[in-house]
Scaffold this motif. Structure first.
Motif, short mmCIF file in Angstrom:
data_model
loop_
_atom_site.label_atom_id
_atom_site.label_comp_id
_atom_site.label_asym_id
_atom_site.label_seq_id
_atom_site.Cartn_x
_atom_site.Cartn_y
_atom_site.Cartn_z
N ILE A 82 1.03 30.10 -27.84
CA ILE A 82 0.58 28.76 -28.27
C ILE A 82 1.60 27.90 -28.18
CG2 ILE A 82 -0.41 27.25 -30.18
CD1 ILE A 82 -2.06 29.64 -29.71
N SER A 83 1.29 27.04 -27.08
CA SER A 83 2.31 26.10 -26.72
C SER A 83 2.01 24.82 -27.18
CB SER A 83 2.65 26.10 -25.20
OG SER A 83 1.66 25.73 -24.36
N VAL A 84 0.81 24.32 -27.51
CA VAL A 84 0.36 23.16 -27.96
C VAL A 84 -0.49 23.33 -29.24
CG1 VAL A 84 -1.23 21.28 -27.68
CG2 VAL A 84 0.00 22.28 -25.60
N LEU A 85 -0.01 22.72 -30.51
CA LEU A 85 -0.66 22.80 -31.66
C LEU A 85 -0.95 21.30 -32.03
CD1 LEU A 85 -1.19 24.10 -34.57
CD2 LEU A 85 1.16 23.61 -35.19
N VAL A 86 -2.44 21.21 -32.38
CA VAL A 86 -2.89 19.82 -32.59
C VAL A 86 -3.38 20.22 -34.05
CG1 VAL A 86 -4.53 18.18 -32.30
CG2 VAL A 86 -3.71 19.44 -30.34
N ASN A 87 -2.52 19.56 -34.90
CA ASN A 87 -2.94 19.62 -36.55
C ASN A 87 -4.30 18.34 -36.84
OD1 ASN A 87 -1.63 21.82 -37.62
ND2 ASN A 87 0.08 20.60 -37.06
N ASN A 88 -5.37 18.62 -36.53
CA ASN A 88 -6.65 17.77 -36.57
C ASN A 88 -7.26 17.86 -37.90
OD1 ASN A 88 -8.90 15.92 -35.55
ND2 ASN A 88 -10.00 17.94 -36.01
N ALA A 133 10.47 25.26 -25.77
CA ALA A 133 9.45 24.33 -25.46
C ALA A 133 8.10 24.45 -26.22
CB ALA A 133 9.06 24.88 -23.87
N GLY A 134 7.32 23.28 -26.39
CA GLY A 134 6.30 23.27 -27.16
C GLY A 134 5.87 21.81 -27.46
N ASP A 135 4.49 21.52 -27.93
CA ASP A 135 4.24 20.24 -28.33
C ASP A 135 3.31 20.55 -29.55
OD1 ASP A 135 4.74 18.17 -25.87
OD2 ASP A 135 4.14 20.12 -24.93
N VAL A 136 3.68 19.56 -30.61
CA VAL A 136 2.92 19.59 -31.86
C VAL A 136 2.51 17.95 -31.87
CG1 VAL A 136 2.94 19.65 -34.13
CG2 VAL A 136 4.23 21.23 -32.95
N GLY A 176 13.77 21.70 -27.79
CA GLY A 176 13.01 21.44 -26.69
C GLY A 176 11.61 21.29 -27.08
N VAL A 177 11.28 21.26 -28.44
CA VAL A 177 9.82 21.20 -28.79
C VAL A 177 9.45 19.48 -29.27
CG1 VAL A 177 8.20 21.97 -30.60
CG2 VAL A 177 9.82 23.41 -29.86
N SER A 178 8.51 19.12 -29.07
CA SER A 178 8.12 17.75 -29.22
C SER A 178 7.29 17.58 -30.51
CB SER A 178 7.51 16.90 -28.01
OG SER A 178 8.60 16.85 -26.88
N MET A 236 -0.65 11.69 -24.40
CA MET A 236 0.74 12.06 -25.22
C MET A 236 1.51 13.10 -24.52
SD MET A 236 -0.60 11.20 -29.06
CE MET A 236 0.83 11.80 -29.83
N LEU A 237 0.68 14.15 -24.31
CA LEU A 237 1.29 15.42 -23.70
C LEU A 237 1.97 15.39 -22.20
CD1 LEU A 237 -1.44 18.16 -24.76
CD2 LEU A 237 0.76 17.72 -25.62
N ALA A 238 1.39 14.14 -21.54
CA ALA A 238 2.14 13.84 -20.26
C ALA A 238 3.12 12.88 -20.27
CB ALA A 238 0.86 13.17 -19.48
N MET A 239 3.69 12.69 -21.29
CA MET A 239 5.01 12.05 -21.64
C MET A 239 6.05 12.94 -22.31
SD MET A 239 3.30 8.32 -22.93
CE MET A 239 2.26 8.55 -23.79
N PRO A 240 6.50 13.84 -21.73
CA PRO A 240 7.46 14.84 -22.08
C PRO A 240 8.73 14.18 -22.92
CG PRO A 240 7.72 14.86 -19.81
CD PRO A 240 6.63 13.77 -20.08
#
Length: 255
Positions: A82-88, A133-136, A176-178, A236-240
């Protein structure tokens, strides 16, 4: 130049993925090439969205407010990177003056909107940190940043999500996690229709009058759409370089 909107090879977990914003966000991520894990409590709705998206999807049943359930989810998805976590996942809560809100109703809102976000981050961030690396993306709301009478549990919970996001960004950013938040304004859909009905009943006015009161505070004179929320997550994911930020997506909503 690398296309940052191409998510091929990445796996995104979306909570509340069986309907509404969750389904819209999952659709956008899937359309950008990601493998998507749809998480929610309603297996039927999850299966319906997964069937619509087709390949590169997986579903998992979980009550995000239940610590044991989230731990089981983490174990179930141990083989997924899991490299993208979207808490919706979220609930709107009651529409009533604070003095008429029960403790149980208050807690029910915080259990999903805040505790759920905390539990999912706690479960899936360690692997991101280890990989470097990763995105939340945490779904907040403009209602966490401006007054909205008779919605204190919801507004307070979304302000808590904003605080969680900005602080967590400084904890895991060095690895390195956003971590960022997205704050939609009123979104066209069943939840907003429900809120407008309740507000109209409370004020003793037609639903159309209650709706006009909402959209009149937006620069664009309208609500945002579920599709626009999905596209915002992709942006948002396209803006590291963005971390610890909150993105307002409200059609210019003001207090």
């Amino acid at each position: 130049m690398t296309d940052l909107t191409d998510l091929t090879g990445r796996t995104a977990l979306v909570t509340g993925g069986g309907s509404g914003l969750g389904a819209a966000i999952a659709t956008a991520l899937h359309g950008a090439g990601a493998r998507v894990v749809l998480v929610g409590r309603d297996r039927g709705r999850l299966a319906e969205v997964a069937g619509r998206l087709g390949e590169r999807t997986r579903t998992a049943s979980c009550d995000v407010a239940d610590e044991s359930a989230v731990e089981r989810l983490r174990t179930e998805l141990a083989e997924e990177e899991i490299s993208v976590l979207v808490n919706n996942a979220g609930v709107p809560g009651p529409v009533a003056p604070l003095t008429e809100i029960s403790v149980d109703d208050w807690d029910a809102v915080f259990d999903v909107n805040v505790r759920g976000t905390f539990l999912l981050c706690r479960a899936f961030l360690p692997a991101m940190v280890a990989r470097g690396a990763g995105d939340v993306v945490n779904l907040a709301s403009v209602s966490g940043k401006r007054p909205l009478a008779n919605r204190t549990p919801y507004c307070a919970s979304k302000m808590a999500v904003l605080g969680l996001t900005s602080t967590l960004a400084f904890e895991v950013g060095p690895a390195g996690v956003s971590v960022n938040s997205l704050s939609p304004g009123p979104v066209l859909g069943p939840r907003m229709e429900r809120n407008l009905r309740l507000e109209a009943q409370r004020r003793g006015v037609p639903v159309e009058v209650a709706e006009e009161a909402f959209v009149s505070r937006a620069a664009l004179g309208r609500m945002v759409t579920e599709e626009e929320v999905g596209r915002a997550v992709l942006a948002m994911l396209a803006m590291p370089g963005m971390c610890g930020a909150d993105v307002d997506l409200s059609a210019g909503m003001v207090a």
